[in-house]
Design a protein around this motif. Structure first.
Motif, PDB file in Angstrom:
ATOM      1  N   LEU A  29       0.830  -1.209   0.000  1.00 19.38           N
ATOM      2  CA  LEU A  29       0.000   0.000   0.000  1.00 19.38           C
ATOM      3  C   LEU A  29       0.865   1.260   0.000  1.00 19.38           C
ATOM      4  O   LEU A  29       0.559   2.238  -0.696  1.00 19.38           O
ATOM      5  N   MET A  30       1.961   1.235   0.762  1.00 16.61           N
ATOM      6  CA  MET A  30       2.871   2.380   0.767  1.00 16.61           C
ATOM      7  C   MET A  30       3.549   2.551  -0.590  1.00 16.61           C
ATOM      8  O   MET A  30       3.835   3.668  -1.024  1.00 16.61           O
ATOM      9  N   ALA A  31       3.785   1.444  -1.282  1.00 18.34           N
ATOM     10  CA  ALA A  31       4.372   1.522  -2.621  1.00 18.34           C
ATOM     11  C   ALA A  31       3.416   2.224  -3.583  1.00 18.34           C
ATOM     12  O   ALA A  31       3.827   3.085  -4.380  1.00 18.34           O
ATOM     13  N   PHE A  32       2.126   1.889  -3.492  1.00 17.41           N
ATOM     14  CA  PHE A  32       1.146   2.543  -4.365  1.00 17.41           C
ATOM     15  C   PHE A  32       0.920   3.991  -3.947  1.00 17.41           C
ATOM     16  O   PHE A  32       0.653   4.859  -4.797  1.00 17.41           O
ATOM     17  N   PHE A  33       1.019   4.266  -2.648  1.00 21.05           N
ATOM     18  CA  PHE A  33       0.941   5.646  -2.171  1.00 21.05           C
ATOM     19  C   PHE A  33       2.061   6.484  -2.797  1.00 21.05           C
ATOM     20  O   PHE A  33       1.816   7.563  -3.351  1.00 21.05           O
ATOM     21  N   SER A  34       3.280   5.979  -2.724  1.00 19.87           N
ATOM     22  CA  SER A  34       4.418   6.707  -3.283  1.00 19.87           C
ATOM     23  C   SER A  34       4.383   6.729  -4.813  1.00 19.87           C
ATOM     24  O   SER A  34       4.849   7.688  -5.440  1.00 19.87           O
ATOM     25  N   LEU A  35       3.799   5.684  -5.424  1.00 24.95           N
ATOM     26  CA  LEU A  35       3.644   5.681  -6.877  1.00 24.95           C
ATOM     27  C   LEU A  35       2.723   6.816  -7.310  1.00 24.95           C
ATOM     28  O   LEU A  35       3.022   7.544  -8.264  1.00 24.95           O
ATOM     29  N   GLY A  36       1.581   6.969  -6.619  1.00 26.46           N
ATOM     30  CA  GLY A  36       0.668   8.062  -6.934  1.00 26.46           C
ATOM     31  C   GLY A  36       1.338   9.417  -6.779  1.00 26.46           C
ATOM     32  O   GLY A  36       1.190  10.313  -7.617  1.00 26.46           O
ATOM     33  N   ALA A  37       2.114   9.565  -5.682  1.00 30.80           N
ATOM     34  CA  ALA A  37       2.819  10.824  -5.442  1.00 30.80           C
ATOM     35  C   ALA A  37       3.850  11.091  -6.536  1.00 30.80           C
ATOM     36  O   ALA A  37       3.988  12.222  -7.030  1.00 30.80           O
ATOM     37  N   TYR A  38       4.589  10.043  -6.925  1.00 29.13           N
ATOM     38  CA  TYR A  38       5.612  10.200  -7.967  1.00 29.13           C
ATOM     39  C   TYR A  38       4.980  10.578  -9.304  1.00 29.13           C
ATOM     40  O   TYR A  38       5.462  11.484 -10.002  1.00 29.13           O
ATOM     41  N   LEU A  39       3.886   9.907  -9.675  1.00 22.67           N
ATOM     42  CA  LEU A  39       3.239  10.192 -10.957  1.00 22.67           C
ATOM     43  C   LEU A  39       2.683  11.604 -10.988  1.00 22.67           C
ATOM     44  O   LEU A  39       2.737  12.288 -12.020  1.00 22.67           O
ATOM     45  N   LEU A  40       2.145  12.053  -9.846  1.00 25.55           N
ATOM     46  CA  LEU A  40       1.607  13.409  -9.786  1.00 25.55           C
ATOM     47  C   LEU A  40       2.711  14.444  -9.966  1.00 25.55           C
ATOM     48  O   LEU A  40       2.570  15.403 -10.745  1.00 25.55           O
ATOM     49  N   THR A  41       3.813  14.281  -9.239  1.00 20.74           N
ATOM     50  CA  THR A  41       4.913  15.252  -9.354  1.00 20.74           C
ATOM     51  C   THR A  41       5.521  15.225 -10.753  1.00 20.74           C
ATOM     52  O   THR A  41       5.932  16.271 -11.272  1.00 20.74           O
ATOM     53  N   ARG A  42       5.553  14.045 -11.372  1.00 15.61           N
ATOM     54  CA  ARG A  42       6.077  13.971 -12.739  1.00 15.61           C
ATOM     55  C   ARG A  42       5.152  14.692 -13.712  1.00 15.61           C
ATOM     56  O   ARG A  42       5.613  15.385 -14.631  1.00 15.61           O
ATOM     57  N   GLN A  43       3.845  14.545 -13.516  1.00 12.37           N
ATOM     58  CA  GLN A  43       2.915  15.220 -14.415  1.00 12.37           C
ATOM     59  C   GLN A  43       2.952  16.732 -14.233  1.00 12.37           C
ATOM     60  O   GLN A  43       2.968  17.487 -15.211  1.00 12.37           O
ATOM     61  N   THR A  44       2.959  17.193 -12.987  1.00 10.57           N
ATOM     62  CA  THR A  44       2.979  18.643 -12.756  1.00 10.57           C
ATOM     63  C   THR A  44       4.308  19.268 -13.186  1.00 10.57           C
ATOM     64  O   THR A  44       4.353  20.452 -13.526  1.00 10.57           O
ATOM     65  N   ALA A  45       5.373  18.468 -13.183  1.00  8.38           N
ATOM     66  CA  ALA A  45       6.663  18.981 -13.657  1.00  8.38           C
ATOM     67  C   ALA A  45       6.624  19.278 -15.149  1.00  8.38           C
ATOM     68  O   ALA A  45       7.451  20.050 -15.663  1.00  8.38           O
ATOM     69  N   HIS A  46       5.650  18.679 -15.844  1.00  8.28           N
ATOM     70  CA  HIS A  46       5.491  18.927 -17.281  1.00  8.28           C
ATOM     71  C   HIS A  46       5.041  20.356 -17.548  1.00  8.28           C
ATOM     72  O   HIS A  46       5.328  20.923 -18.601  1.00  8.28           O
ATOM     73  N   PHE A  47       4.311  20.956 -16.577  1.00  9.11           N
ATOM     74  CA  PHE A  47       3.817  22.320 -16.763  1.00  9.11           C
ATOM     75  C   PHE A  47       4.922  23.326 -16.428  1.00  9.11           C
ATOM     76  O   PHE A  47       5.607  23.172 -15.421  1.00  9.11           O
ATOM     77  N   PRO A  48       5.096  24.357 -17.234  1.00  4.96           N
ATOM     78  CA  PRO A  48       6.165  25.342 -16.974  1.00  4.96           C
ATOM     79  C   PRO A  48       5.859  26.182 -15.744  1.00  4.96           C
ATOM     80  O   PRO A  48       4.715  26.601 -15.531  1.00  4.96           O
ATOM     81  N   ASP A  49       6.878  26.421 -14.925  1.00  2.00           N
ATOM     82  CA  ASP A  49       6.709  27.269 -13.740  1.00  2.00           C
ATOM     83  C   ASP A  49       6.681  28.746 -14.105  1.00  2.00           C
ATOM     84  O   ASP A  49       5.965  29.531 -13.489  1.00  2.00           O
ATOM     85  N   VAL A  50       7.470  29.116 -15.104  1.00  2.00           N
ATOM     86  CA  VAL A  50       7.567  30.523 -15.518  1.00  2.00           C
ATOM     87  C   VAL A  50       7.287  30.617 -17.007  1.00  2.00           C
ATOM     88  O   VAL A  50       7.809  29.829 -17.804  1.00  2.00           O
ATOM     89  N   LEU A  51       6.444  31.572 -17.387  1.00  4.37           N
ATOM     90  CA  LEU A  51       6.122  31.802 -18.791  1.00  4.37           C
ATOM     91  C   LEU A  51       6.863  33.032 -19.300  1.00  4.37           C
ATOM     92  O   LEU A  51       7.207  33.930 -18.521  1.00  4.37           O
ATOM     93  N   PRO A  52       7.131  33.099 -20.608  1.00  2.00           N
ATOM     94  CA  PRO A  52       7.786  34.302 -21.165  1.00  2.00           C
ATOM     95  C   PRO A  52       6.943  35.540 -20.871  1.00  2.00           C
ATOM     96  O   PRO A  52       5.703  35.488 -20.923  1.00  2.00           O
ATOM     97  N   ASN A  53       7.592  36.646 -20.555  1.00  2.00           N
ATOM     98  CA  ASN A  53       6.862  37.869 -20.206  1.00  2.00           C
ATOM     99  C   ASN A  53       6.636  38.797 -21.391  1.00  2.00           C
ATOM    100  O   ASN A  53       6.222  39.941 -21.236  1.00  2.00           O
ATOM    101  N   ASP A  54       6.912  38.297 -22.594  1.00  2.00           N
ATOM    102  CA  ASP A  54       6.677  39.094 -23.789  1.00  2.00           C
ATOM    103  C   ASP A  54       6.008  38.223 -24.849  1.00  2.00           C
ATOM    104  O   ASP A  54       5.843  37.013 -24.684  1.00  2.00           O
ATOM    105  N   GLU A  55       5.610  38.845 -25.946  1.00  6.97           N
ATOM    106  CA  GLU A  55       4.962  38.109 -27.030  1.00  6.97           C
ATOM    107  C   GLU A  55       5.973  37.224 -27.745  1.00  6.97           C
ATOM    108  O   GLU A  55       7.111  37.629 -27.974  1.00  6.97           O
ATOM    109  N   ARG A  56       5.550  36.039 -28.115  1.00  7.73           N
ATOM    110  CA  ARG A  56       6.417  35.089 -28.815  1.00  7.73           C
ATOM    111  C   ARG A  56       5.685  34.529 -30.035  1.00  7.73           C
ATOM    112  O   ARG A  56       4.457  34.375 -30.034  1.00  7.73           O
ATOM    113  N   ALA A  57       6.474  34.177 -31.054  1.00  5.78           N
ATOM    114  CA  ALA A  57       5.928  33.535 -32.251  1.00  5.78           C
ATOM    115  C   ALA A  57       5.931  32.020 -32.053  1.00  5.78           C
ATOM    116  O   ALA A  57       6.802  31.463 -31.384  1.00  5.78           O
TER     117      ALA A  57
END
Length: 509
Positions: free
Chosen positions: A63-91
């Motif tokens: 159960l602890m393995a699946f608990f940590s698996l869920g936590a790992y998958l979540l952090t991996r997915q959220t790491a896909h989203f950028p923390d900082v976006l460009p502050n100017d217009e981009r093509a």
């Protein structure tokens, strides 16, 4: 009964452990790195393998393995989203992943970035309409676009319970963008960076759009067409605010959002077409492929995906001679969906769908057994038992309401009082509307018959709208302004489910 008993459903504990891991990682995602969860996961797997003689401690380690698996998958997915976006217009170059829809002065659409600073990300875009050349009318799902704009982090407005930034993340969007009408042009874009799943979705949704365009030419009234398209093809873009409020107040919102009810009806129609006992393996393969084709056609929403996965498990279990509808099957479905997309846990449709099915599985037999068998079969003709059917409808509606009411009050601040009366109207009509739509598709080779069927479909949907309007106008039809916290919702579930589970256990004994 064992297939509906929690203590005989080990996957329930696995699914709960995984969900708790996802929740924990989301709440402390800035404090605990992804590598930490991976180390814990490896340690728990090693511990589980080394404790094969100690069943209790091995179970805890699993159960602890699946608990940590869920936590790992979540952090991996959220790491896909950028923390900082460009502050100017981009093509950038992008592929349009949804049919552009006009909303006031802008055109709203989903973009999949092919190049630029957010390459590989999805963006919710609003394009200012050009009222002279009307170039936006040439944009369609699957087209390429070359544009210049600024990307912004989605904002949460006011104290509303609806968390818009989290909603966008649950659906895979990294940012929002406003495109000025001079800063874009239609272009040929390299689509090789798109996954097979994304290209399949584009093809399926393009076909759906062709069906919608064809239906729009059959002369149906706009309100009836909007409801029919939402109930059959999952396209809710035509629904007006009045229609949404009408279905919400009367307690019929679930028929507008494609879910297990709609998938179940499609499955039964396919069973009738394919036959009950023909070539069992071939039959189940055709049914599974048909269900997933319909799921892709309607956009693969979490509730539709849940129903499609469950019916796939149902079909496979029937071939293997196992329990088909069980808590294990529901838990296995949750594990698959959370493993593929951990943020599903925070999707409102995912939560409502699973809580409705869980409540039905837990309490249907308990409530159905309150009326003796003889009383249910006292009236009937042949195999038709109207009293049994009506009681089953009441029981399913009450069970589903028990599972979803706290969440509905939490997210929408509303409770529909006449939900039983509403379900007696919309569920039979949902069968009729889906069957008429299937026949309408088949009759496309006979235009005269198709026009006549479109008239019948419009009439049936019109009846549904009128009856729901009457229900919504009844005194005390709904309670508004309900404000609950997440902890209050948890307490309500505890207070409601605990006595019912205790009662169910006593009855089973």
């Amino acid at each position: 009964m064992n297939n509906l008993s929690i203590r005989h459903s080990p996957l329930v504990f696995v699914a709960v452990a995984m969900a708790l891991g996802i929740f924990t990682a989301y709440e402390c995602q800035q404090a605990v790195a992804m590598s930490v969860w991976l180390y814990i996961l490896v340690a728990m797997v090693v511990a589980a393998l080394s404790m094969w003689r100690k069943m209790l401690w091995q179970s805890v380690a699993i159960l602890m393995a699946f608990f940590s698996l869920g936590a790992y998958l979540l952090t991996r997915q959220t790491a896909h989203f950028p923390d900082v976006l460009p502050n100017d217009e981009r093509a950038y170059e992008a592929v349009i992943m949804s049919e552009p829809r006009q909303r006031g002065k802008v055109i709203q659409m989903d973009l999949r970035m092919v190049s630029g600073p957010l390459q590989g990300q999805c963006v919710k875009a609003s394009l200012l309409r050009d009222t002279v050349d009307n170039r936006y009318k040439r944009l369609h799902l699957g087209d390429g676009i070359l544009a210049v704009s600024r990307f912004e982090q989605p904002k949460r407005y006011g104290d509303a319970k609806f968390n818009y930034p989290l909603y966008l993340k649950c659906h895979g969007f990294s940012a929002t963008s406003f495109i000025y009408y001079r800063n874009w042009r239609k272009a040929e874009v390299d689509m090789t960076s798109l996954s097979l799943l994304e290209r399949t979705k584009i093809a399926a949704l393009s076909y759906r759009q062709r069906l919608i365009d064809k239906y729009s030419q059959l002369g149906m009234h706009e309100d009836e067409l909007a409801v029919a398209m939402a109930m059959t093809l999952g396209d809710k873009s035509r629904l007006t605010g009045h229609l949404r409020d009408l279905y919400s107040v009367s307690g019929a919102s679930h028929v507008l959002a494609l879910s297990g009810l709609h998938i179940g009806i499609i499955y039964m129609l396919m069973v009738v077409l394919v036959g009950y006992r023909r070539w069992s393996l071939l039959r189940e393969t055709v049914l599974i492929l048909g269900i997933w084709a319909y799921a892709f056609l309607t956009g693969l929403s979490p509730s539709v995906t849940r129903a499609a996965v469950m019916l796939t498990i149902y079909s496979l279990a029937s071939l293997l001679g196992r329990d088909r509808m069980s808590l294990n099957a529901l838990a296995f479905t949750a594990i698959i969906m959370l493993a593929v997309h951990p943020l599903n846990l925070y999707d409102v449709g995912f939560q409502l769908s699973f809580m409705a099915v869980l409540s039905i599985l837990l309490f249907y037999r308990l409530f159905f057994g309150l009326v003796p068998e003889g009383g249910l079969d006292c009236v009937g003709w042949g195999k038709v038992r109207p009293v049994r059917w009506a009681w089953a409808m009441v029981v399913v509606s009450v069970c589903a309401q028990l599972g979803t009411a706290p969440l509905t009050m939490f997210y929408f601040g509303r409770f529909s009082v006449y939900f039983l009366l509403t379900n007696f109207v919309v569920i039979p009509l949902a069968y009729a509307i889906l069957m008429l739509t299937v026949i309408l598709m088949i009759a496309s080779v006979w235009p005269t018959a198709q026009l006549w069927l479109a008239g019948v479909l419009s009439l049936v949907v019109g009846w549904q709208n009128n009856v729901l309007s009457w229900i919504a106008s009844l005194p005390g039809s709904h309670i508004e302004g309900i404000s609950l916290t997440a902890w209050q919702v948890a307490v309500i579930y505890l207070l409601v489910f605990s006595p019912l589970l205790w009662w169910r256990r006593r009855v089973e004994r």
